[in-house]
Write an enzyme that holds these catalytic residues in place. Structure first.
Site, PDB file in Angstrom:
ATOM      1  N   SER A 139       0.847  -1.188   0.000  1.00 21.72           N
ATOM      2  CA  SER A 139       0.000   0.000   0.000  1.00 21.72           C
ATOM      3  C   SER A 139       0.882   1.238   0.000  1.00 21.72           C
ATOM      4  O   SER A 139       2.065   1.173   0.392  1.00 21.72           O
ATOM      5  CB  SER A 139      -0.881   0.007   1.262  1.00 21.72           C
ATOM      6  OG  SER A 139      -1.551   1.237   1.431  1.00 21.72           O
ATOM      7  N   TYR A 152      -2.148  -0.223  10.696  1.00 22.31           N
ATOM      8  CA  TYR A 152      -2.266  -0.668   9.303  1.00 22.31           C
ATOM      9  C   TYR A 152      -0.979  -0.341   8.550  1.00 22.31           C
ATOM     10  O   TYR A 152      -0.423  -1.196   7.846  1.00 22.31           O
ATOM     11  CB  TYR A 152      -3.465   0.006   8.639  1.00 22.31           C
ATOM     12  CG  TYR A 152      -3.635  -0.359   7.182  1.00 22.31           C
ATOM     13  CD1 TYR A 152      -4.104  -1.613   6.814  1.00 22.31           C
ATOM     14  CD2 TYR A 152      -3.315   0.560   6.174  1.00 22.31           C
ATOM     15  CE1 TYR A 152      -4.257  -1.945   5.469  1.00 22.31           C
ATOM     16  CE2 TYR A 152      -3.468   0.234   4.836  1.00 22.31           C
ATOM     17  CZ  TYR A 152      -3.941  -1.023   4.491  1.00 22.31           C
ATOM     18  OH  TYR A 152      -4.094  -1.359   3.155  1.00 22.31           O
TER      19      TYR A 152
END
Length: 245
Positions: A139, A152
């Site tokens: 990501s 995250y």
């Protein structure tokens, strides 16, 4: 570059929706035989029925090491080899650090990071035999952390670090390691967020731009794994044009 994956075998985790589902279909369309793993097996059955080529549905919980080993074994038993691993399974449970439900931290670490590591560990002997490829779906959060996404981001930073160490260990043996870092993609990922205010903020941010589609990421995966054997595309950062960070 070859446009075909004829004769290749792929295993895609987190294949019941979003990037995983679309990537599995793209690999199948390119000629690969594809094993698709996820917990939601009803969705996998629907996926296999509409696939362009041969596809195997496998119940898979990446947080369970034995489940991971079983999935890799089932893939090799069915297709006799493994050439491409796409580590896509993940959850995003964004929240502020103060007052956070730490069970959500555990879930993210176990799914996003340990799950990815378990799958590489189980698949690597077969990928070394085939001189295959590991594709890690990371990501933009693996590059830049932001408020309310600390854990995250930590899992995605971890994936990037693990992948670079893996690359150094196996590249001379012919295994290519690819890290793909998407920005905002139109998937159900933000629906996992349990904090209503943060979920609303994520939705608002996504609506402020032309988000990527899962097909955009699937195309990047196929591009990376269809390069000539002497070409290793190690990292692809792909953001919506409208995304500033």
């Amino acid at each position: 570059m070859s446009d075909t994956l004829d004769g290749k075998v792929a295993l895609v985790t987190g294949a019941s929706s979003g990037i995983g589902q679309t990537t599995a279909l793209a690999l199948s369309k390119a000629g690969a035989r594809v094993a698709v793993g996820a917990r939601r097996t009803d969705r996998l059955q629907s996926l296999t029925q509409g696939a362009p080529g041969e596809m195997l549905a496998i119940e898979l919980d990446v947080t369970d090491l034995q489940s991971v080993k079983n999935a890799v074994a089932a893939t090799v038993d069915r297709f006799r080899s493994l050439d491409i691993l796409v580590n896509n399974a993940g959850v995003m449970l964004s929240s502020a650090i103060l007052g956070a439900d730490t069970t959500e931290w555990t879930r993210m670490v176990e799914t996003n990071l340990l799950g990815s590591m378990y799958t590489v560990h189980a698949a690597l002997p077969h990928l070394l035999d085939s001189k295959g490829a590991v594709v890690q779906i990371s990501s933009t959060s693996g590059r830049t952390a932001s408020a309310a996404s600390g854990v995250y981001a930590a899992t995605k930073f971890g994936i990037n670090a693990f992948s670079e160490a893996l690359r150094q260990e196996v590249t001379e043996q012919g295994v290519r390691v690819v890290v793909i870092e998407p920005g905002f993609v139109s998937t159900e990922l933000t629906s996992h967020i349990t904090d209503p205010a943060i979920q609303a903020a994520a939705k608002s941010m996504a609506e402020s731009m032309r988000t990527l589609q899962p097909e955009d990421i699937a195309g990047a995966v196929v591009y990376a794994v269809t390069q000539p054997e002497h070409v290793a595309v190690n990292e692809i950062l792909i953001r919506p044009t409208d995304q500033t960070r």
